[in-house]
Design an enzyme around this catalytic site. Structure first.
Site, PDB file in Angstrom:
ATOM      1  N   ILE A 127     -11.925  -5.701  -3.583  1.00  0.00           N
ATOM      2  CA  ILE A 127     -10.609  -5.640  -4.250  1.00  0.00           C
ATOM      3  C   ILE A 127     -10.247  -7.009  -4.812  1.00  0.00           C
ATOM      4  O   ILE A 127      -9.324  -7.140  -5.591  1.00  0.00           O
ATOM      5  CB  ILE A 127      -9.494  -5.188  -3.266  1.00  0.00           C
ATOM      6  CG1 ILE A 127      -9.268  -6.239  -2.165  1.00  0.00           C
ATOM      7  CG2 ILE A 127      -9.757  -3.799  -2.709  1.00  0.00           C
ATOM      8  CD1 ILE A 127      -7.993  -6.030  -1.373  1.00  0.00           C
ATOM      9  N   ASP A 128     -11.005  -8.049  -4.403  1.00  0.00           N
ATOM     10  CA  ASP A 128     -10.658  -9.411  -4.839  1.00  0.00           C
ATOM     11  C   ASP A 128     -11.171  -9.736  -6.228  1.00  0.00           C
ATOM     12  O   ASP A 128     -10.762 -10.746  -6.816  1.00  0.00           O
ATOM     13  CB  ASP A 128     -11.257 -10.430  -3.859  1.00  0.00           C
ATOM     14  CG  ASP A 128     -10.669 -10.289  -2.464  1.00  0.00           C
ATOM     15  OD1 ASP A 128     -11.312 -10.752  -1.503  1.00  0.00           O
ATOM     16  OD2 ASP A 128      -9.598  -9.683  -2.333  1.00  0.00           O
ATOM     17  N   LEU A 187      -2.872  -1.734   2.610  1.00  0.00           N
ATOM     18  CA  LEU A 187      -2.506  -0.740   1.594  1.00  0.00           C
ATOM     19  C   LEU A 187      -3.385  -0.944   0.355  1.00  0.00           C
ATOM     20  O   LEU A 187      -3.742  -0.020  -0.344  1.00  0.00           O
ATOM     21  CB  LEU A 187      -1.047  -0.934   1.182  1.00  0.00           C
ATOM     22  CG  LEU A 187       0.040  -0.328   2.068  1.00  0.00           C
ATOM     23  CD1 LEU A 187       1.411  -0.769   1.553  1.00  0.00           C
ATOM     24  CD2 LEU A 187      -0.089   1.179   2.086  1.00  0.00           C
ATOM     25  N   GLN A 188      -3.741  -2.218   0.101  1.00  0.00           N
ATOM     26  CA  GLN A 188      -4.478  -2.531  -1.130  1.00  0.00           C
ATOM     27  C   GLN A 188      -5.941  -2.118  -1.060  1.00  0.00           C
ATOM     28  O   GLN A 188      -6.653  -2.104  -2.057  1.00  0.00           O
ATOM     29  CB  GLN A 188      -4.373  -4.040  -1.404  1.00  0.00           C
ATOM     30  CG  GLN A 188      -2.935  -4.521  -1.544  1.00  0.00           C
ATOM     31  CD  GLN A 188      -2.784  -6.014  -1.268  1.00  0.00           C
ATOM     32  OE1 GLN A 188      -2.699  -6.813  -2.186  1.00  0.00           O
ATOM     33  NE2 GLN A 188      -2.732  -6.398   0.004  1.00  0.00           N
ATOM     34  N   MET A 190      -3.535  -9.516  -0.799  1.00  0.00           N
ATOM     35  CA  MET A 190      -4.839  -9.953  -0.330  1.00  0.00           C
ATOM     36  C   MET A 190      -5.490 -10.838  -1.387  1.00  0.00           C
ATOM     37  O   MET A 190      -5.088 -10.845  -2.533  1.00  0.00           O
ATOM     38  CB  MET A 190      -5.714  -8.740   0.011  1.00  0.00           C
ATOM     39  CG  MET A 190      -5.367  -8.128   1.351  1.00  0.00           C
ATOM     40  SD  MET A 190      -6.576  -6.908   1.837  1.00  0.00           S
ATOM     41  CE  MET A 190      -6.278  -6.845   3.609  1.00  0.00           C
ATOM     42  N   GLY A 244     -15.606  -5.709   3.593  1.00  0.00           N
ATOM     43  CA  GLY A 244     -14.322  -4.996   3.503  1.00  0.00           C
ATOM     44  C   GLY A 244     -14.459  -3.733   2.665  1.00  0.00           C
ATOM     45  O   GLY A 244     -15.090  -3.746   1.615  1.00  0.00           O
ATOM     46  N   GLY A 250     -19.666  -7.167  -1.099  1.00  0.00           N
ATOM     47  CA  GLY A 250     -19.082  -8.335  -1.779  1.00  0.00           C
ATOM     48  C   GLY A 250     -20.070  -9.492  -1.846  1.00  0.00           C
ATOM     49  O   GLY A 250     -21.284  -9.303  -1.704  1.00  0.00           O
TER      50      GLY A 250
HETATM   51  O1  F6P Z   1     -12.693  -9.104   0.976  1.00  0.00           O
HETATM   52  C1  F6P Z   1     -11.691  -8.199   0.790  1.00  0.00           C
HETATM   53  C2  F6P Z   1     -10.573  -8.466   1.748  1.00  0.00           C
HETATM   54  O2  F6P Z   1      -9.687  -7.415   1.691  1.00  0.00           O
HETATM   55  C3  F6P Z   1      -9.825  -9.769   1.482  1.00  0.00           C
HETATM   56  O3  F6P Z   1      -8.933  -9.660   0.393  1.00  0.00           O
HETATM   57  C4  F6P Z   1      -9.122  -9.951   2.795  1.00  0.00           C
HETATM   58  O4  F6P Z   1      -8.741 -11.295   3.005  1.00  0.00           O
HETATM   59  C5  F6P Z   1     -10.216  -9.530   3.773  1.00  0.00           C
HETATM   60  O5  F6P Z   1     -11.029  -8.572   3.099  1.00  0.00           O
HETATM   61  C6  F6P Z   1      -9.683  -8.914   5.058  1.00  0.00           C
HETATM   62  O6  F6P Z   1     -10.806  -8.783   5.915  1.00  0.00           O
HETATM   63  P1  F6P Z   1     -10.791  -7.764   7.163  1.00  0.00           P
HETATM   64  O7  F6P Z   1     -10.860  -6.375   6.606  1.00  0.00           O
HETATM   65  O8  F6P Z   1     -12.045  -8.127   7.925  1.00  0.00           O
HETATM   66  O9  F6P Z   1      -9.517  -8.006   7.919  1.00  0.00           O
END
Ligand code: F6P
Length: 357
Positions: free
Chosen positions: A133-134, A280-281, A176, A10, A109
């Site tokens: 971001i997690d 957005l995050q 998220m 991500g 990540g």
């Molecule tokens: O790993 C970061 C993250 O934004 C998580 O918070 C979220 O669940 C996931 O990626 C979303 O994944 P994708 O961008 O593949 O939809």
């Protein structure tokens, strides 16, 4: 020396600041350095794609969101599966050699770090930079991208609170964070929400509803609930992830938010609405903190490469930057401790977590 850089998984704010810092440091301090960008994360390495990254290519990207290298998700569990032309891992190792790389920087990540550790074990010189971001990567106090997401989410919660107050509503705002609830916890506290639901603390719908009924009875005209997308009901906690996904899919949902909102509306009689912050995050320009952190981590990763220190990933420890062996942290997560000070103090000032305490 020839260096490769890839961004995997991500995206988030700060990736370009890391890329810029690595390039500027190496071009200014390593004689005859050559740097290539590998597009779309491990996908580009599997396909053997790369392009020259010159100093002028990283000018002006410090504050730019996203990644100029693009990214993709390449599941770790598929890396060693036999495929036509060999496994993805074997293709990456062959291409690492064909590109004549002396070092590969992997910005990503927990999953990215697992694959990076695999490449390192197979003899590639790899240096990781933890990104998400997690903020759920083991071995580092904070990941770049996290603080920007907290800023964005807190601003969004503040804005949603004004409309909740105007309409005397209960607002469930989904953030998220599938495995770890750091983003929801920190943004929820920063925005002064009334309830925070995170994956690490399975919640009881009965407790959630009774707490909200108390608020309504006490004349609290609106309530803010921050819900991590990975939050689980106590009745679901014993299920495996696939079972949980199946049960929710039957309701046409992937998270608990909508289902919980229906329950709350039913039991409290209050107008209840939901809002999902989603991408957005992840988007937009990095905040100042992340610009500094990303630049620092990128520069430090470049310094480790200059010193020939491979098989590691940079990390933050207190006010210092340091590094961990990839093998020690690969695939390990840093989760919120329900008994940790952040949760305990939040409970102490009246924020509910749906667990009855
Ligand atoms: O790993 C970061 C993250 O934004 C998580 O918070 C979220 O669940 C996931 O990626 C979303 O994944 P994708 O961008 O593949 O939809």
């Amino acid at each position: 020396m020839r260096y490769g850089i890839l961004t995997s998984g991500g995206d988030c704010a700060g990736l370009n600041a890391v890329i810029r810092s690595i390039c500027l440091y190496l071009y200014r301090n390593v004689k005859n350095a050559e740097i290539v960008g590998i597009p779309e994360g491990y996908g580009g390495l599997i396909r053997g794609e790369s392009f020259l990254l010159r100093p002028e290519d990283v000018e002006g990207i410090l504050a730019q969101g996203g990644t100029i290298l693009k990214t993709s998700r390449q599941p770790y569990k598929k890396m060693t599966v036999p495929e036509e032309g060999g496994s993805r891992l074997s293709k990456m190792i062959a291409n690492y050699r064909k590109m004549g790389l002396d070092c590969l920087f992997t910005l990503g990540g927990a999953g990215t770090h697992k694959t990076a550790a695999l490449l390192s074990m197979e003899g590639c010189n790899v240096i990781g930079v933890p990104k998400t971001i997690d903020n759920d990567i083991f071995g580092t106090d904070v990941t770049f991208g996290f603080q920007t997401a907290v800023e964005v989410a807190t601003d969004a919660l503040d804005r949603i609170a004004t409309t909740a107050r105007s309409h005397s509503r209960i607002m469930l705002v989904e953030l998220m964070g599938n495995k770890a609830g750091w983003l929801t916890l920190y943004s929820g506290i920063a925005a002064g929400v009334d309830m925070i639901l995170i994956p690490e603390i399975p919640f009881s719908p009965d407790d959630v509803c009774s707490r909200l009924c108390e608020r309504v009875r006490a004349g609290n005209r609106f309530t803010m609930v921050a819900v991590a997308e990975g939050a689980v009901l106590d009745t679901e906690a014993k299920f495996k992830k696939d079972e949980r996904v199946f049960v929710r899919a039957e309701r046409g949902e992937s998270t608990v938010t909508a289902h919980l909102a229906e329950l709350i509306a039913e039991r409290t009689g209050a107008e209840t609405r939901t809002s999902v912050l989603g991408y957005l995050q992840r988007g937009g320009t990095p905040c100042a903190y992340d610009r500094l952190l990303s630049s620092r981590l990128g520069g430090y990763a470049a310094m480790l490469a200059e010193a020939g220190k491979f098989g590691v990933t940079v990390a933050v420890s207190g006010n210092s930057v340091t590094y961990n062996a990839l093998a020690d942290i690969a695939g390990r997560y840093k989760l919120v401790d329900p008994n940790g000070d952040a949760v305990q103090f939040a409970k102490g000032i009246g924020i509910a977590f749906g667990d009855g305490t």
